[in-house]
Every structure is written in C-alpha cells, then in structure tokens.
Design an enzyme around this catalytic site. Sequence first.
Site, mmCIF file in Angstrom:
data_model
loop_
_atom_site.group_PDB
_atom_site.id
_atom_site.type_symbol
_atom_site.label_atom_id
_atom_site.label_comp_id
_atom_site.label_asym_id
_atom_site.label_seq_id
_atom_site.Cartn_x
_atom_site.Cartn_y
_atom_site.Cartn_z
ATOM 1 N N HIS A 93 -8.077 -44.258 5.174
ATOM 2 C CA HIS A 93 -8.598 -42.883 5.131
ATOM 3 C C HIS A 93 -8.322 -42.303 6.512
ATOM 4 O O HIS A 93 -8.958 -42.682 7.489
ATOM 5 C CB HIS A 93 -10.100 -42.951 4.820
ATOM 6 C CG HIS A 93 -10.847 -41.672 5.016
ATOM 7 N ND1 HIS A 93 -11.640 -41.127 4.039
ATOM 8 C CD2 HIS A 93 -10.945 -40.828 6.079
ATOM 9 C CE1 HIS A 93 -12.192 -40.010 4.487
ATOM 10 N NE2 HIS A 93 -11.792 -39.817 5.725
ATOM 11 N N HIS A 122 -14.466 -43.754 -6.814
ATOM 12 C CA HIS A 122 -15.787 -44.178 -6.343
ATOM 13 C C HIS A 122 -16.667 -44.294 -7.582
ATOM 14 O O HIS A 122 -16.953 -43.278 -8.220
ATOM 15 C CB HIS A 122 -16.372 -43.139 -5.379
ATOM 16 C CG HIS A 122 -15.549 -42.965 -4.137
ATOM 17 N ND1 HIS A 122 -15.775 -43.674 -2.991
ATOM 18 C CD2 HIS A 122 -14.467 -42.181 -3.887
ATOM 19 C CE1 HIS A 122 -14.879 -43.335 -2.065
ATOM 20 N NE2 HIS A 122 -14.075 -42.427 -2.584
ATOM 21 N N ASP A 163 -12.404 -46.339 3.316
ATOM 22 C CA ASP A 163 -12.500 -44.979 2.792
ATOM 23 C C ASP A 163 -13.896 -44.395 2.962
ATOM 24 O O ASP A 163 -14.897 -45.034 2.659
ATOM 25 C CB ASP A 163 -12.120 -44.940 1.314
ATOM 26 C CG ASP A 163 -12.038 -43.516 0.803
ATOM 27 O OD1 ASP A 163 -11.320 -42.729 1.420
ATOM 28 O OD2 ASP A 163 -12.717 -43.192 -0.184
ATOM 29 N N ASP A 223 -9.356 -39.863 -6.275
ATOM 30 C CA ASP A 223 -10.479 -39.873 -5.329
ATOM 31 C C ASP A 223 -11.747 -39.399 -6.050
ATOM 32 O O ASP A 223 -12.548 -38.633 -5.500
ATOM 33 C CB ASP A 223 -10.204 -39.032 -4.088
ATOM 34 C CG ASP A 223 -11.211 -39.326 -2.972
ATOM 35 O OD1 ASP A 223 -12.037 -40.248 -3.128
ATOM 36 O OD2 ASP A 223 -11.182 -38.617 -1.946
HETATM 37 O O1 DOR Z 1 -14.835 -36.202 -0.561
HETATM 38 C C1 DOR Z 1 -15.018 -37.391 -0.349
HETATM 39 N N1 DOR Z 1 -15.945 -38.084 -1.031
HETATM 40 N N2 DOR Z 1 -14.292 -38.007 0.588
HETATM 41 C C2 DOR Z 1 -14.545 -39.258 1.001
HETATM 42 O O2 DOR Z 1 -13.852 -39.758 1.854
HETATM 43 C C3 DOR Z 1 -15.667 -40.013 0.407
HETATM 44 C C4 DOR Z 1 -16.005 -39.490 -0.931
HETATM 45 C C5 DOR Z 1 -17.330 -39.981 -1.440
HETATM 46 O O3 DOR Z 1 -17.581 -41.201 -1.412
HETATM 47 O O4 DOR Z 1 -18.096 -39.160 -1.937
HETATM 48 ZN ZN ZN Z 2 -12.355 -41.693 -1.504
#
Ligand code: DOR
Ligand code: ZN
Length: 425
Positions: free
Chosen positions: A179, A60, A152, A305
Amino acid sequence: MQADLVIRNVVLNGEPGDLIVQQGRIEEFVPGGTESVQGKEEFDGQGFFLWPSLIDVHVHLREPGFEYKEDINSGLKAAIAGGFGQVMAMANTNPVNDSASVTEFMLEQARKFHPHGPFLHPIGALTRGLAGKELSPMAELARAGCRAFSNDGLPVENNELFRRAVEYSSDLGLKVIDHCEDVSLSEGGLMNEGEISSYLGLKGIPVVAESLQVARDILMAAYLDTPIHLAHISCRQSVELIAWAKQKSIPITAETCPHYLVWDESRVQGYNTLAKVNPPLRTRDDVLALQQAVREKVIDVLATDHAPHAEFEKDVPFGEAPNGISGLDTALSLCFGLVLDGVFDNDDLIRLFVNAPSEIFDLEANTFQKGDVADFFLFAPEAEWEVRPEAMFSRGKNTPALGQKLRGRVMAHFLRGRLVFERAI
Ligand code: DOR
Ligand code: ZN
C-alpha cells in the site's frame, strides 16, 4: 457420450456453442453445439456470455473483529454473486492476521459457510499488528495458508524493514503487496489535494504521497531483483513510474480498482462520504491515465479493494467517516460499462481480472482449455439493474454507485463444475 454437466447455447469469446464439464474440469467447448453429448445436468445458456470466474486479489472481509461491517460469509456471498470465484483477504482485522491462528480461523469460516467456494486466500500482515515496527512471523503465516503479505491500510515507513519483508517473503515463494502512501505527506488528508479540496475546505492528499512510495518500491524491486506488487494505484504520476519500471524489466506489478477508472474527485462534492476512499478519487486526467494504463498493460490487475463499512459509520461529517468503497457487488458491472463505452474490451477484462491475478499470485484459473478447473459464470450482457442496498449481498452498502443503473449481471456461477449461485429473478 455422457458428461457431468453441459451448458447449452452459451457464447464464449463471441462464438455460440456448448460447454462440456467432466469431474469438475473443462472437457471441451463445442462451437455450434453438439447433440452427441448428454449431461447428467444441463443448463440453457441462451442469451448469456460464458466467462471464467474472476479473481479479486484485494478485499477486506472484516472478520474477525468487525463483523458488523461484513463477515466472511456475507463477503463471500457478495463475491460469488459479483462473479468472483477466489478472493484474497487483507489482514487489517481485529486481531490482525499476523498469526497462524487467525489465518486458520479465516479459512475455517470460509469452508464452513462456503464449502464449495468461492475460495478465500488470506493475506498475512507484513508487520506484527500492522504496526510497522517488526516483521510478522511470515513463515508461520505461509504454512497456515497465507498467499501473500501486505501492510494494506497502514503503510510501512521504515525502508530497511520493508527491504527485509520483501526478501523473506520471496524466500517463502510469496509476494509483498504494498500500500503505497507516505504518511508524512498524507497525514490528516481527506480527499485528493487540488482545486476541489480547497473549495470544500478539506485537507488534501497529494498524488506525491503515493508516487514517492511507488518510486521507492520500484527502486527496491530493481535493487533486490525481487517482485513487488503495488496495491490500488490511483494517479498518472504512479502510472508513469510503473511504465518506466516495466520498460527497464524491473519486476513490478500493479493493480488499480474499478472506482479509480469510473469516478473522479468531483464525486466528493456535497461532502459525499460514500466517495471517501484511500487513496482518494483523483482528477479526470488521472482517470484517463489509468484507463490507458489498463489497456496498455502498464497496470496488470483489477482488484476491488472491497472495503465495506456500516451505514452509521459513513453517516457522519466528512472528516470523521472511514475510508472505503464496497466493491464486490458492482465491480463487474462497472467494468462492463467501460467495455460498452469502448474504454477496453472483454478480453482486457478477463486478462485484468483472471489471467494476470492468477499468474502473479500463482492461483488456479480457468482458460476454458481441457483440464482447467470448471470455474465459470453465465453473464447476462443485456440485463439492467439499479444499485440499491437490497440488490447487494455485501453488508456494506457504501458505494457512490447507489442509485446508478448498471448493465450486465451474473445469472449463475459454477465452481469446480457445481452450481454455487443462481440469481433469483
Ligand atoms: O479506503 C480504504 N479502506 N483504504 C485502505 O487502505 C483501507 C480500507 C479499509 O480497510 O477500510
Ligand atoms: Zn485495501
């Protein structure tokens, strides 16, 4: 003979030698070294391992919209310093990446700040606004440069809509990354459901919230005979279902993240918001099941992630903190720690972080064969470092690894035969 670049005395697969690069491609690795080739540029690789650039299929980068957490520039800096030459970025930005203009903007930012890489591959939203109501303009997103589709962060509940997304995506030659989370089961949950959640008085997220959707996806992939990739698998029950699917040759692939391999739910004790992530850190038994699954190829891919958040957002009561762990800076060292502990070996690491991601998402990777892209880095296996905010390139310092001493560091990173990162010591 003259070459563009020679890396001297470096260790590839346990063997010392010289790497020769011509025009951004691998020419040859000469075990024992060679004196007959001179490089226009030469680097001394003494004491370093030679590793292919890693691929992270799940990050992200927060831009557009949440640049205070991270932007494409800072995220890609963290990537290159962490060993990653390519990253696939999720669509939960603001606006959501559900139109060509957002995809093009992301690609432009990447080219502007990192013209020679690391390379960014946007992932398009599966549904418009990630709202789970109607499909996004998938063909438009594919044309603009999206390399996969995902919901996601916000699970798709409607099975019919999910089915169509998988079918259209496959028509476009791209994969869906799902997801897996049944929101009716996870709603309001803050950590893994179990003894510790009861003790802390926090509402739990049961493993079945994940495994139920894993089962749905497996059955869907089987029925449609179309591949689906499962994001951030966190528990034994999901692993067992995936193993069953693979035994039946159902086209399912799956990833887990370094944090699910090294930490369990006990990290949440003390209401530590740095350990708050979705899916949540699970039990020791789940950690062991995942470690076995990556060794045995039930889990195909490691992905970070990478979910950076600002300090003020995590510095709040547990229930109010956002989910996520900043992963790009620490992923490789955490996993190298698992190698040192004998959980898996260096070859597994390369398979999980390079070969499998490249095969599943059709991305170019370096296998050190003649003609491969010269994307690689020099890794110092003896280097010890402490995870401190100043030692991280990501704007997000949110990791339970803070204060931990880790082994192994990227010292120099080359993409297409060009030095793009060198660590100041
Ligand atoms: O822990 C997470 N953070 N899980 C997710 O599915 C999204 C992500 C986020 O965008 O911060
Ligand atoms: Zn993610």
